[in-house]
Design a protein around this motif. Structure first.
Motif, PDB file in Angstrom:
ATOM      1  N   GLN A 267       2.995  -3.323  -3.622  1.00 57.55           N
ATOM      2  CA  GLN A 267       2.505  -2.146  -3.857  1.00 57.55           C
ATOM      3  C   GLN A 267       1.255  -1.910  -4.612  1.00 57.55           C
ATOM      4  OE1 GLN A 267       4.004   0.478  -3.977  1.00 57.55           O
ATOM      5  NE2 GLN A 267       2.314   1.883  -4.754  1.00 57.55           N
ATOM      6  N   ARG A 270      -1.117  -2.806  -0.848  1.00 60.28           N
ATOM      7  CA  ARG A 270      -1.181  -1.617   0.164  1.00 60.28           C
ATOM      8  C   ARG A 270      -2.068  -0.979  -0.622  1.00 60.28           C
ATOM      9  NH1 ARG A 270       4.958  -1.412   2.594  1.00 60.28           N
ATOM     10  NH2 ARG A 270       5.250  -3.626   3.361  1.00 60.28           N
ATOM     11  N   GLU A 271      -2.004  -0.626  -2.081  1.00 60.80           N
ATOM     12  CA  GLU A 271      -2.574   0.125  -2.234  1.00 60.80           C
ATOM     13  C   GLU A 271      -4.168  -0.352  -1.802  1.00 60.80           C
ATOM     14  OE1 GLU A 271      -2.482   3.250  -4.024  1.00 60.80           O
ATOM     15  OE2 GLU A 271      -0.633   3.036  -4.897  1.00 60.80           O
ATOM     16  N   LEU A 274      -5.617   0.612   1.598  1.00 61.87           N
ATOM     17  CA  LEU A 274      -5.647   1.979   1.520  1.00 61.87           C
ATOM     18  C   LEU A 274      -7.356   2.077   0.832  1.00 61.87           C
ATOM     19  CD1 LEU A 274      -5.290   4.914   2.113  1.00 61.87           C
ATOM     20  CD2 LEU A 274      -3.639   5.014   0.118  1.00 61.87           C
ATOM     21  N   ARG A 304      -2.102   3.640   6.528  1.00 62.54           N
ATOM     22  CA  ARG A 304      -1.421   3.326   5.167  1.00 62.54           C
ATOM     23  C   ARG A 304      -1.281   3.567   4.439  1.00 62.54           C
ATOM     24  NH1 ARG A 304      -6.389  -1.839   5.062  1.00 62.54           N
ATOM     25  NH2 ARG A 304      -6.550  -2.205   7.424  1.00 62.54           N
ATOM     26  N   LEU A 305      -1.362   4.940   4.184  1.00 69.96           N
ATOM     27  CA  LEU A 305      -1.051   5.665   3.224  1.00 69.96           C
ATOM     28  C   LEU A 305       0.059   6.358   2.749  1.00 69.96           C
ATOM     29  CD1 LEU A 305      -1.161   7.992   0.421  1.00 69.96           C
ATOM     30  CD2 LEU A 305      -1.270   9.931   2.864  1.00 69.96           C
ATOM     31  N   ARG A 307       2.414   3.443   4.693  1.00 69.63           N
ATOM     32  CA  ARG A 307       3.116   2.211   3.496  1.00 69.63           C
ATOM     33  C   ARG A 307       2.843   2.479   2.585  1.00 69.63           C
ATOM     34  NH1 ARG A 307       2.958  -2.152   7.527  1.00 69.63           N
ATOM     35  NH2 ARG A 307       2.294  -3.491   5.471  1.00 69.63           N
ATOM     36  N   VAL A 308       2.123   2.716   1.304  1.00 64.85           N
ATOM     37  CA  VAL A 308       1.636   3.291   0.302  1.00 64.85           C
ATOM     38  C   VAL A 308       2.843   3.637  -0.238  1.00 64.85           C
ATOM     39  CG1 VAL A 308       0.441   4.214  -1.669  1.00 64.85           C
ATOM     40  CG2 VAL A 308      -0.490   2.402   0.243  1.00 64.85           C
ATOM     41  N   THR A 309       3.117   5.173   0.327  1.00 67.96           N
ATOM     42  CA  THR A 309       4.213   5.668   0.073  1.00 67.96           C
ATOM     43  C   THR A 309       5.507   5.105   0.013  1.00 67.96           C
ATOM     44  OG1 THR A 309       4.238   6.827   1.978  1.00 67.96           O
ATOM     45  CG2 THR A 309       2.827   7.765  -0.213  1.00 67.96           C
ATOM     46  N   ASN A 311       6.730   2.197   0.099  1.00 72.63           N
ATOM     47  CA  ASN A 311       7.082   1.268  -0.979  1.00 72.63           C
ATOM     48  C   ASN A 311       7.016   1.720  -2.253  1.00 72.63           C
ATOM     49  OD1 ASN A 311       6.380  -1.823  -1.656  1.00 72.63           O
ATOM     50  ND2 ASN A 311       5.752  -1.025  -2.846  1.00 72.63           N
ATOM     51  N   ARG A 312       6.528   2.648  -2.589  1.00 74.36           N
ATOM     52  CA  ARG A 312       6.283   3.475  -3.705  1.00 74.36           C
ATOM     53  C   ARG A 312       7.434   3.983  -3.841  1.00 74.36           C
ATOM     54  NH1 ARG A 312       5.239   2.168  -8.979  1.00 74.36           N
ATOM     55  NH2 ARG A 312       5.757   4.716  -9.991  1.00 74.36           N
TER      56      ARG A 312
END
Length: 737
Positions: A267, A270-271, A274, A304-305, A307-309, A311-312
């Motif tokens: 996380q 990836r944050e 982004l 990329r967003l 991938r962030v969401t 993983n979240r």
């Protein structure tokens, strides 16, 4: 003494926390390409070197195998120690702040014990309906509150003060390591992503949570001893029950929360990715607008967003499963101690106040024993942050020539390499001989180019007559790319004397700008030697000048600062550019005159709403405010401010028209001519410049020419420029006459 105590406490307690928080060892080196392998650096004398390895992954989203390994825990604690203890070892103020915090921690725990006994007496009096004792206890309670409230408040305030100062010190130290010996230039971005986030967010998280964790452990130890005695005195069976309850909770929480370390680690990455894509969109807005590439950039941001969401989502699912247990665990705390001691209360052996005290003591001890349960999510994030931050420090150490070969700690400072202190002998750096008669396909093993600074000792044996003292010299120079896959320049030797100006020409990709990087000391792979003035006497003008954050005056002075704005001193961890002080302070009128010479006075006037002096102090986004041509003229203004001995120009007039280009070069020649006159007669020239360019109009402003990439592509030709007297700018002496 404070540091030793801290080491003992952390060593005995943190390992237990790390054991539960770490399900596996996540990657220490963050790669944008998940399948890329990195050869770890190994040193048997260092506990932190050689530990940075990548897990075998089929793709970026594959879960790592959960394995418990004491070696991993030991390395994790070693990394924590290497990053945390230097602050307390080097900072006197930090040690005093920590000592004060420890004292307040003891007082805070004493206040808790005091209120525990007052609470027991309060409830006993209330249960017995003893009015005099009730009001007596109430008065004691209010008196204790007057003393205890300031202690608790000062304890929290002291902890925040220490956290701020620790972050300030560690951020400054990290930035110093990042800029020392041009580490920021040498770091491989494919290995270390988003260094800006690591310097700011990761350091902030590390210092704040480290302090919270350490103080929590110390407080827990004090409370554990104090309230265990209370609880044992009330009912030994209750003490046994709490140990069993806490052990059960720790085991289950550790099992359910093991994936959190890996997910938190991803996380963070990836944050950062982004944010980086959005920063690129902002910094390249005009180019993207010209290309009409908004859709492509938006697609990259959306990817990329996702991938962030994604993983979240996986993260909150694990947190959900964990909270199913921890929520029930916390609610049971309210009835477990009462259920254990209730038979003694019903039998009349103890009063209601004793039950109240036992509940309080039970909660205190359970909280002390349940650090892992109560802070498991934070511990998993902290563990991932340690890996991420430690990989950054290790990469900086490997990229620093003064630290790479030593057994220094992660935050240990190296020596600042500067040409002003370099040795001036040809054997300063060992080089590997190269057989120049070998085939062009033969690639030698290169050493390090010896970059040396001219000094007064070398000048003492030379004539003081202008135009015959060397200012730039290359001796048997071989230059290749940093990855040593391509030879750019072979066996180059030339000498440029003061007052002679050199034009470097050649085809695109021949190595013209690479030669300038070697002169600057940025590219060092090769053989041979380069001699030039020390750093403070050399000024580089790139094709796209850098605009710093600050006022228009700051842009003009960069990289120097006015002696009136700083005393050039350092205090503990403060970053003060002592080596960039202006030799002579310039008034606002002098700076406006320089802006007028480079045709930028109107910029100051517009920035100041008609007042150019006010415009000098206007703080704007100058990299976007000024066009590329204005930025290039500003760079020439910086030369007039700093007055170096040698100026290196890398296509520094590419955005200027021919007339503006001629005006800028006339400024350089006038700056040299101003130093020709002296009270006792002719003096040495004040400035020599070397240019890289393609325009034929540049020939009129140079005396020597170096053609790069002739013949087989890596040989060079150094020659004079034959010019008619009419080609020389007016009022400037012709060195060929």
């Amino acid at each position: 003494m404070t540091c030793r105590l801290l080491r003992v406490v952390i060593a005995t307690c943190l390992c237990v926390s790390f054991r539960a928080a770490r399900g596996f060892a996540p990657s220490h080196a963050l790669h944008r390409q998940p399948t890329q392998q990195v050869t770890p650096r190994y040193d048997k004398n260092s506990r932190t070197r050689g530990i940075f390895h990548r897990l075998a992954q089929k793709d970026d989203d594959e879960e790592a195998t959960n394995q418990f390994d004491w070696n991993v825990i030991g390395r994790q604690f070693g990394l924590f120690q290497d990053m945390a203890f230097p602050y307390y070892e080097e900072s006197i103020r930090g040690r005093w702040l920590l000592a004060g915090l420890l004292a307040l921690t003891l007082l805070n725990s004493g206040v808790s014990v005091l209120f525990s006994y007052l609470g027991k007496d309060f409830w006993n009096a209330l249960s017995a309906k003893d009015i005099p004792v009730f009001y007596e206890v109430l008065q004691k309670y209010l008196g204790a509150l007057i003393v205890g409230a300031p202690v608790i408040t000062l304890y929290r305030y002291q902890r925040q003060r220490l956290a701020i100062h620790w972050r300030e010190w560690m951020t400054a130290r990290t930035f110093e390591l990042y800029t020392s010996n041009r580490v920021y230039y040498n770091l491989d971005p494919s290995v270390i992503d988003n260094p800006d986030q690591r310097i700011t967010e990761d350091v902030k998280s590390f210092t704040s949570y480290s302090l919270q964790l350490v103080i929590t452990i110390i407080t827990s130890l004090i409370d554990l001893v104090s309230f265990s005695l209370i609880l044992w005195g009330i009912y030994p069976q209750l003490f046994v029950a709490i140990i069993a309850y806490a052990t059960f909770g720790t085991v289950v929480t550790t099992f359910l929360g093991r994936p959190l370390v890996h997910l938190n680690f991803k996380q963070l990455q990836r944050e950062a990715d982004l944010r980086y894509s959005l920063v690129r969109l902002r910094d390249n807005a005009e180019s993207i607008a010209f290309y009409g590439g908004e859709d492509l950039e938006g697609q990259a941001v959306e990817d990329r967003l996702e991938r962030v969401t994604g993983n979240r989502r996986a993260l909150i699912e694990v947190e959900r499963n964990l909270e199913f247990f921890t929520t029930a665990y916390r609610y049971l705390i309210q009835i477990v101690p009462v259920a254990v001691v209730a038979p003694k209360y019903f039998a009349g052996d103890i009063g209601l106040g004793v039950i109240s005290q036992s509940v309080g003591a039970f909660n205190h001890i359970l909280s002390d024993l349940s650090i892992i349960i109560n802070q498991f999510e934070q511990l998993s994030t902290f563990s991932a942050g340690i890996d991420r931050l430690a990989s950054f420090y290790d990469a900086m150490r490997a990229s620093d020539p003064e630290r790479a070969s030593t057994d220094s700690g992660l935050l240990k400072l190296g020596n600042q390499t500067s040409l002003s202190v370099m040795l001036t002998h040809d054997d300063r750096n060992a080089t590997v001989p190269f057989n120049h008669g070998a085939s062009a396909d033969f690639m030698p093993t290169f050493g390090t180019i010896a970059l040396n600074a001219w000094n007064d000792v070398q000048y003492s044996g030379k004539s003081s007559t202008p135009f015959n003292r060397p200012v730039l010299q290359a001796v048997n120079l071989d230059l290749c790319t940093p990855d040593q896959k391509r030879m750019l320049i072979r066996n180059l030797s030339f000498e440029l004397q003061e007052g002679q100006n050199l034009l470097i020409v050649g085809n695109s990709g021949a190595g013209k700008s690479s030669l300038l990087r070697a002169i600057a000391g940025l590219w060092t792979k090769g053989n041979g030697s380069i001699y030039r003035p020390p750093d403070d006497s050399v000024y580089f003008l790139p094709q796209r000048p850098y605009c710093t954050l600050g006022s228009l005056k700051d842009q003009l002075l960069y990289p120097s600062v006015d002696v009136n704005t700083t005393n050039g001193s350092t205090f503990e961890n403060k970053i003060v550019p002592k080596s960039h002080l202006l030799v002579e302070s310039l008034k606002d009128k002098d700076l406006l005159d320089i802006l007028e010479q480079v045709n930028l006075l109107e910029v100051a006037r517009n920035a100041g709403d008609g007042d150019p002096v006010r415009g000098l102090y206007a703080v704007l986004d100058w990299s976007n405010r000024l066009s590329l041509g204005e930025q290039q003229r500003l760079a020439f203004g910086r030369v007039l401010v700093n007055r170096p001995t040698l100026v290196i120009l890398d296509e520094a007039t590419s955005a200027l028209d021919v007339a503006s280009e001629a005006r800028m070069y006339n400024l350089l020649q006038n700056l040299a001519r101003c130093e020709l006159s002296h009270q006792n007669g002719l003096s040495r020239p004040g400035l020599t410049y070397v240019s890289v360019g393609h325009r034929p109009s540049l020939i009129a402003f140079h005396d020597k020419k170096l053609r790069v990439g002739t013949g087989e592509g890596d040989s060079c030709e150094f020659s004079d420029i034959a010019k008619m007297p009419s080609e020389f700018p007016s009022n400037f002496p012709n060195p060929n006459l």
